[in-house]
Write an enzyme that holds these catalytic residues in place. Sequence first.
Site, PDB file in Angstrom:
ATOM      1  N   ASN A   1       0.853  -1.193   0.000  1.00  0.00           N
ATOM      2  CA  ASN A   1       0.000   0.000   0.000  1.00  0.00           C
ATOM      3  C   ASN A   1       0.889   1.243   0.000  1.00  0.00           C
ATOM      4  O   ASN A   1       1.483   1.576   1.016  1.00  0.00           O
ATOM      5  CB  ASN A   1      -0.895  -0.034   1.252  1.00  0.00           C
ATOM      6  CG  ASN A   1      -1.716   1.236   1.397  1.00  0.00           C
ATOM      7  OD1 ASN A   1      -1.898   1.991   0.429  1.00  0.00           O
ATOM      8  ND2 ASN A   1      -2.204   1.488   2.606  1.00  0.00           N
TER       9      ASN A   1
ATOM     10  N   LYS B   1      -0.011   4.276  -0.281  1.00  0.00           N
ATOM     11  CA  LYS B   1      -0.690   5.466   0.266  1.00  0.00           C
ATOM     12  C   LYS B   1      -0.502   6.636  -0.711  1.00  0.00           C
ATOM     13  O   LYS B   1      -0.437   6.408  -1.909  1.00  0.00           O
ATOM     14  CB  LYS B   1      -0.169   5.783   1.665  1.00  0.00           C
ATOM     15  CG  LYS B   1      -0.120   4.542   2.561  1.00  0.00           C
ATOM     16  CD  LYS B   1       0.129   4.865   3.989  1.00  0.00           C
ATOM     17  CE  LYS B   1       0.355   3.571   4.740  1.00  0.00           C
ATOM     18  NZ  LYS B   1       0.149   3.704   6.162  1.00  0.00           N
TER      19      LYS B   1
ATOM     20  N   HIS C   1      -9.401   1.037   5.103  1.00  0.00           N
ATOM     21  CA  HIS C   1      -8.094   1.254   5.748  1.00  0.00           C
ATOM     22  C   HIS C   1      -8.295   2.183   6.947  1.00  0.00           C
ATOM     23  O   HIS C   1      -9.128   3.091   6.909  1.00  0.00           O
ATOM     24  CB  HIS C   1      -7.109   1.860   4.737  1.00  0.00           C
ATOM     25  CG  HIS C   1      -5.707   1.840   5.244  1.00  0.00           C
ATOM     26  ND1 HIS C   1      -5.233   2.793   6.117  1.00  0.00           N
ATOM     27  CD2 HIS C   1      -4.679   0.973   5.032  1.00  0.00           C
ATOM     28  CE1 HIS C   1      -3.961   2.512   6.413  1.00  0.00           C
ATOM     29  NE2 HIS C   1      -3.617   1.406   5.774  1.00  0.00           N
TER      30      HIS C   1
ATOM     31  N   GLU D   1      -6.727   4.626   7.910  1.00  0.00           N
ATOM     32  CA  GLU D   1      -6.574   6.062   7.599  1.00  0.00           C
ATOM     33  C   GLU D   1      -7.858   6.611   6.966  1.00  0.00           C
ATOM     34  O   GLU D   1      -8.207   7.772   7.180  1.00  0.00           O
ATOM     35  CB  GLU D   1      -5.341   6.271   6.698  1.00  0.00           C
ATOM     36  CG  GLU D   1      -4.061   6.058   7.506  1.00  0.00           C
ATOM     37  CD  GLU D   1      -2.875   5.546   6.704  1.00  0.00           C
ATOM     38  OE1 GLU D   1      -2.899   5.589   5.465  1.00  0.00           O
ATOM     39  OE2 GLU D   1      -1.901   5.078   7.346  1.00  0.00           O
TER      40      GLU D   1
ATOM     41  N   GLU E   1      -5.100  -5.232  10.664  1.00  0.00           N
ATOM     42  CA  GLU E   1      -4.079  -4.201  10.847  1.00  0.00           C
ATOM     43  C   GLU E   1      -4.333  -3.465  12.160  1.00  0.00           C
ATOM     44  O   GLU E   1      -5.132  -2.506  12.190  1.00  0.00           O
ATOM     45  CB  GLU E   1      -4.147  -3.190   9.707  1.00  0.00           C
ATOM     46  CG  GLU E   1      -3.919  -3.776   8.341  1.00  0.00           C
ATOM     47  CD  GLU E   1      -3.359  -2.720   7.384  1.00  0.00           C
ATOM     48  OE1 GLU E   1      -2.263  -2.928   6.897  1.00  0.00           O
ATOM     49  OE2 GLU E   1      -4.023  -1.697   7.183  1.00  0.00           O
TER      50      GLU E   1
ATOM     51  N   GLY F   1       2.567   2.169  10.561  1.00  0.00           N
ATOM     52  CA  GLY F   1       3.483   3.296  10.358  1.00  0.00           C
ATOM     53  C   GLY F   1       4.229   3.697  11.619  1.00  0.00           C
ATOM     54  O   GLY F   1       4.839   4.765  11.668  1.00  0.00           O
TER      55      GLY F   1
ATOM     56  N   SER G   1       3.679  -2.297  10.072  1.00  0.00           N
ATOM     57  CA  SER G   1       5.140  -2.280  10.198  1.00  0.00           C
ATOM     58  C   SER G   1       5.805  -3.600   9.779  1.00  0.00           C
ATOM     59  O   SER G   1       6.792  -4.022  10.383  1.00  0.00           O
ATOM     60  CB  SER G   1       5.552  -1.879  11.618  1.00  0.00           C
ATOM     61  OG  SER G   1       5.065  -0.577  11.913  1.00  0.00           O
TER      62      SER G   1
ATOM     63  N   GLY H   1       2.846  -1.188   4.218  1.00  0.00           N
ATOM     64  CA  GLY H   1       2.823   0.237   3.880  1.00  0.00           C
ATOM     65  C   GLY H   1       4.214   0.720   3.526  1.00  0.00           C
ATOM     66  O   GLY H   1       4.739   0.457   2.437  1.00  0.00           O
ATOM     67  N   GLY H   2       4.850   1.412   4.467  1.00  0.00           N
ATOM     68  CA  GLY H   2       6.136   2.074   4.231  1.00  0.00           C
ATOM     69  C   GLY H   2       7.160   1.216   3.511  1.00  0.00           C
ATOM     70  O   GLY H   2       7.813   1.686   2.559  1.00  0.00           O
TER      71      GLY H   2
HETATM   72  C1  PEP Z   1      -0.662   0.110   5.934  1.00  0.00           C
HETATM   73  O1  PEP Z   1      -0.672   1.253   5.529  1.00  0.00           O
HETATM   74  O2  PEP Z   1      -1.591  -0.634   5.657  1.00  0.00           O
HETATM   75  C2  PEP Z   1       0.470  -0.338   6.752  1.00  0.00           C
HETATM   76  C3  PEP Z   1       0.417  -1.527   7.289  1.00  0.00           C
HETATM   77  O3  PEP Z   1       1.521   0.535   6.896  1.00  0.00           O
HETATM   78  P1  PEP Z   1       2.979   0.209   7.525  1.00  0.00           P
HETATM   79  O4  PEP Z   1       3.446  -1.079   6.917  1.00  0.00           O
HETATM   80  O5  PEP Z   1       3.828   1.375   7.123  1.00  0.00           O
HETATM   81  O6  PEP Z   1       2.806   0.080   8.998  1.00  0.00           O
END
Ligand code: PEP
Length: 261
Positions: free
Chosen positions: A10, A12, A102, A104, A174, A180, A220, A241-242
């Site tokens: 993802n 973002k 999500h 966010e 999640e 994040g 993460s 994500g990141g």
């Molecule tokens: C996400 O945005 O779904 C996510 C899990 O981000 P991260 O891996 O950065 O924690």
Amino acid sequence: MTRTPLMAGNWKMNLDHLEAVATVQKLAWTLDDAKHSYGDVEVVVCPPFTDLRSVQTLVEADKLGVKYAAQDVSKHTHGAYTGEISAKMLAKLGCAYTVVGHSERREYHGESDALVNEKVRALCAEGITAIVCVGEPLEIRKAGEHVAYTLKQVRDCLADLDDNHLAQVVIAYEPVWAIGTGEVATADDAQEVIGAIRGLVVEMYSAEIADSMRILYGGSVKSSNVAELMAKPDVDGALVGGASLDPVEFAKICRFREHVI
Ligand code: PEP
């Protein structure tokens, strides 16, 4: 039942369409270059809407094995909904998956489980697999109510779907406190909730549907922790994500089978 592992990145609101093309090229090249087929792991990137057409063109032209997804969708099919994107538009772009609910979107746009349910239906109608995100905030985890909280989200997001729709649903657990933050849930934490989600799907639908449904962990995830998470019996992949913004790191995550725990 063997479920095909799914690794979804993802992005973002990161990477424009030119950066998207370079990133997907490097990801596909890195996966192939390792001389390891990624055919037994489904690899998906979730770029911003504005990148999807460019990614589609690249994937089709170079016949890449990487799939792509949108990060959200409208519950409406068409019409006067300024700024929204329909499931039909995403299907036309060849999106195999779309993320919905999500944390966010829930936090910054007030999205409810009922709205997520409508979005899942909109996607199913177009043959797109919904990646439905659920997970508890920190205060709920601290109160020890994380399983009940997350199961209620699953119940409401998947309410009254047909069996053939459920075949097109992936759930991503999640925990909000792990997104994040660098704060990854332990593999046991992930298994506890994901196992409970599978149990709920048995109750709501059937053992067969629960057995074939893929349930991901997100929060993460990195190449250094993915193998331990994937070793758990109910963890079928990751929503990343990141770490998915770096194609070399994301390729390492996709090749979790090569890691030593
Ligand atoms: C996400 O945005 O779904 C996510 C899990 O981000 P991260 O891996 O950065 O924690």
